[in-house]
Motif scaffolding. Structure first.
Motif, short mmCIF file in Angstrom:
data_model
loop_
_atom_site.label_atom_id
_atom_site.label_comp_id
_atom_site.label_asym_id
_atom_site.label_seq_id
_atom_site.Cartn_x
_atom_site.Cartn_y
_atom_site.Cartn_z
N VAL A 25 -8.17 4.42 -6.16
CA VAL A 25 -8.96 3.35 -6.79
C VAL A 25 -8.78 3.42 -8.31
O VAL A 25 -8.52 2.40 -8.97
N THR A 26 -8.91 4.60 -8.87
CA THR A 26 -8.80 4.78 -10.32
C THR A 26 -7.41 4.42 -10.81
O THR A 26 -7.25 3.71 -11.83
N SER A 28 -5.17 2.43 -9.40
CA SER A 28 -4.89 0.99 -9.27
C SER A 28 -5.57 0.21 -10.39
O SER A 28 -4.98 -0.74 -10.94
N ASN A 29 -6.77 0.61 -10.77
CA ASN A 29 -7.48 -0.10 -11.84
C ASN A 29 -6.92 0.23 -13.22
O ASN A 29 -6.94 -0.61 -14.13
N ILE A 102 -3.68 0.06 -3.91
CA ILE A 102 -4.80 -0.57 -3.20
C ILE A 102 -4.65 -0.38 -1.69
O ILE A 102 -5.62 -0.13 -0.98
N MET A 105 -5.60 3.05 -1.00
CA MET A 105 -7.05 3.15 -1.18
C MET A 105 -7.77 2.75 0.11
O MET A 105 -8.69 3.45 0.58
N ARG A 106 -7.34 1.64 0.69
CA ARG A 106 -7.98 1.18 1.92
C ARG A 106 -7.64 2.11 3.09
O ARG A 106 -8.46 2.34 3.97
N MET A 164 -16.22 1.76 -1.44
CA MET A 164 -14.92 1.44 -2.02
C MET A 164 -15.06 0.43 -3.17
O MET A 164 -14.51 0.63 -4.26
N TYR A 165 -15.81 -0.64 -2.92
CA TYR A 165 -15.98 -1.65 -3.97
C TYR A 165 -16.84 -1.13 -5.12
O TYR A 165 -16.65 -1.53 -6.27
N ASN A 168 -14.57 0.92 -7.12
CA ASN A 168 -13.62 -0.01 -7.72
C ASN A 168 -14.22 -0.73 -8.92
O ASN A 168 -13.62 -0.80 -9.99
N THR A 171 -14.93 1.75 -11.95
CA THR A 171 -13.72 2.14 -12.70
C THR A 171 -13.10 0.96 -13.43
O THR A 171 -12.70 1.09 -14.59
#
Length: 608
Positions: A25-26, A28-29, A102, A105-106, A164-165, A168, A171
């Motif tokens: 997550v981190t 990807s952001n 992502i 992440m999923r 997760m969100y 998300n 971050t």
């Protein structure tokens, strides 16, 4: 969040997946916030290369990776076309790499939530099985099913998507706000000013959602219970022509659920317009204030573009705050309902020093009294009885005299209110529950068969699969073997739910076969021949007499089996011992037993 704290053990169990998921997550952001900086650089380059462009007042601040990328490009002195092409390709590659993260992440967080859902359902089911009989008399099946299905499903939405969100948005918002602050603190504070209003809105709306979610889940349990009872009792409904009445009852419950669900949906609908309004205000402020600054410093043009992209990137995370908060509130309401059951402790438990030695020996009821906790009914009062090992005991009495209660006390479905029960000198509550029940076969009044084959129903109580020969032998003792052979697939015939495809007598005899195949030390039959005819009853009794020759047997009935020689006959009345003795002794006493025997003899003579 205090209710959701019960899930921390699962997060710790799957901590590897959880922390790897946070990394993805981190990452990807982080990649997401690089693209606006490259876009801002391109816009500034366009402005700088335009004819008559003014020199830039300040050099824009970029991330270290973007700075290195810009330095490399500038060192090669590419033409404007090549510069734009390279930056576009870079932004495309960043998007592709972000998409890959992502996906991972999923794969980690959502898959983790499915593992936790599996574990939680198993935990709840296992806990349900440990709870005592009294619990099931005070809770409906529909409510139990709803908590294990619907409530766990809502909790999974918190464990997976909501977490997760949440990570998300934290971050992404963190990266965006950090980059905005280091570029222009004043502009950042102005464009983000509407967002605290959003936080206040979320706080008040969430408190309403939480209360409504709890009520909706309770209503859903009522609805599930209503449907479950209707399906189970469909034959009663049809025979009394009550389809319309039951539909009306279901509609009433369904209407209450619908009204509350619609009310909750309306409350949740406040979120998204609020998000759109706040994001729109932030975008307008960015363009307005940034445009004024750009009149004095042309480098601010790229900054405006960068800020607008950041604001739009924040649209989904900020709007997801409401959605995530809603999922968390619903999950908290559901987890609270789950915790209520998981925190319910079974009354019937093993003693710390419970013996696992096989059950054998005399059974002694010593001044036993019992009051049903959920009704206050005094079922047994100061009952004393000694059953010697290998004895055959007949337990007689009118309805409500406490016969079935004695059987349930013997299997420790309940513990006596006072007094004690011993087997072979060992107190019942000092014998391991599994050991006790493995050594006792109990055929209940209310026969229950599973939706499975005849073979599997008969061999249900065995630790290992029984041979066909052993299954057929048990069926032969219960006089149902020939009828099973007449079924469409014999012993492999599927029995409908609760044995609905069989007659009452067939169900009773299959349940007797299930008890006999265990080859237990003690056998308890609780009025299990009420649905068979006199000829079949006589045949079963004869078979049982041979089978039970070396076993302790307690036969509870409303009828007297004259062909079975009992060592002791007990007559119960109002939970106490009214008569006791052999057949001859009780006939001489000329009490309830003698009266019942003569009445039954007259009926049998009349039938002949």
């Amino acid at each position: 969040m205090k209710h959701l704290a019960a899930l921390n053990k699962y997060f710790w169990k799957y901590r590897k997946r959880f922390f790897i998921g946070i990394f993805f997550v981190t990452a990807s952001n982080y990649l997401a916030v690089l693209a606006p900086q490259i876009t801002g650089f391109v816009v500034n380059e366009v402005g700088r290369r335009l004819p008559g462009a003014r020199p830039m007042g300040t050099r824009p601040v970029h991330d270290i990776l973007v700075d290195q990328f810009i330095s490399k490009i500038q060192s090669f002195q590419f033409s404007f076309g090549w510069l734009v092409a390279l930056c576009s390709i870079t932004i495309l590659l960043l998007a592709a790499l972000r998409g890959l993260f992502i996906f991972f992440m999923r794969q980690t967080l959502i898959v983790m939530s499915r593992h936790i859902e599996y574990d939680q359902k198993n935990e709840i089911y296992n806990h349900y099985q440990r709870l005592d009989t009294n619990f099931y008399k005070t809770h409906s099946t529909g409510d139990l099913m709803n908590r294990m299905a619907e409530d766990v499903s809502r909790v999974r939405m918190y464990i997976g998507p909501a977490v997760m969100y949440l990570i998300n948005l934290v971050t992404l918002i963190g990266f965006c706000v950090f980059n905005m602050l280091r570029k222009d603190v004043h502009l950042t504070l102005l464009v983000l000013a509407p967002l605290p209003l959003l936080a206040v809105t979320i706080y008040f709306v969430n408190s309403i959602i939480n209360k409504k979610s709890e009520k909706i889940q309770a209503l859903l349990s009522d609805l599930t219970t209503n449907a479950q009872e209707s399906f189970s009792g469909i034959r009663v409904i049809k025979s009394f022509v009550q389809e319309k009445a039951m539909l009306g009852f279901f509609k009433k419950n369904s209407e209450a659920y619908k009204k509350n669900a619609v009310s909750l949906a309306k409350i949740e609908a406040v979120y998204f317009p609020s998000m759109a309004l706040m994001i729109g205000l932030s975008t307008l402020l960015t363009i307005l204030i940034g445009g004024i600054q750009a009149l004095n410093d042309s480098s601010k043009v790229g900054l405006i573009v960068e800020f607008v992209i950041y604001i739009n990137m924040l649209t989904f995370p900020v709007s997801a705050i409401g959605w995530t908060a809603s999922m968390i509130q619903r999950a908290a309401a559901s987890q609270k309902r789950i915790n209520e059951f998981l925190e319910t402790k079974p009354i019937i438990t093993n003693a710390p020093n419970a013996t696992t030695e096989p059950v054998s020996g005399d059974i002694v009821f010593n001044d036993v009294s019992f009051v049903y906790p959920h009704t206050g009914i005094k079922a047994i009062q100061h009952f004393n009885l000694h059953i010697k090992k290998g004895n055959k005991v007949l337990l007689l009495g009118r309805t409500g005299s406490g016969k079935s209660t004695l059987a349930q006390l013997l299997l420790r479905f309940y513990d006596p209110t006072s007094g004690n029960i011993t087997i072979g000198g060992a107190a019942l509550n000092n014998i391991d529950l599994r050991t006790l029940r493995e050594q006792i076969s109990y055929v209940q009044q209310d026969v229950f068969l599973f939706s499975d084959t005849v073979t599997d129903n008969i061999s249900f109580g065995l630790a290992q699969a029984a041979t066909r020969e052993k299954v057929e032998q048990a069926a032969g003792f219960s006089s149902v073997h020939k009828e099973i052979l007449g079924f469409s697939e014999g012993y492999d015939t599927m029995i409908g739910e609760r044995g609905v495809t069989l007659s009452g007598g067939q169900k009773q005899r299959i349940s007797i076969a299930r008890a006999l195949i265990k080859d237990p030390e003690i056998v308890v039959f609780d009025d299990c021949l009420s649905a068979v005819d006199a000829k079949t009853e006589h045949e079963i009794i004869s078979n049982l007499y041979r089978y039970l020759h070396d076993k302790t047997a307690i036969i509870i009935t409303h009828r007297i089996f004259s062909s079975f020689r009992f060592d002791n006959i007990i007559v119960l009345e109002d939970g106490g011992l009214a008569e006791q003795g052999t057949h001859d002794e009780l006939m001489k006493r000329n009490g309830y037993y003698a009266e019942l025997y003569r009445l039954q003899l007259t009926e049998e003579t009349a039938e002949k």
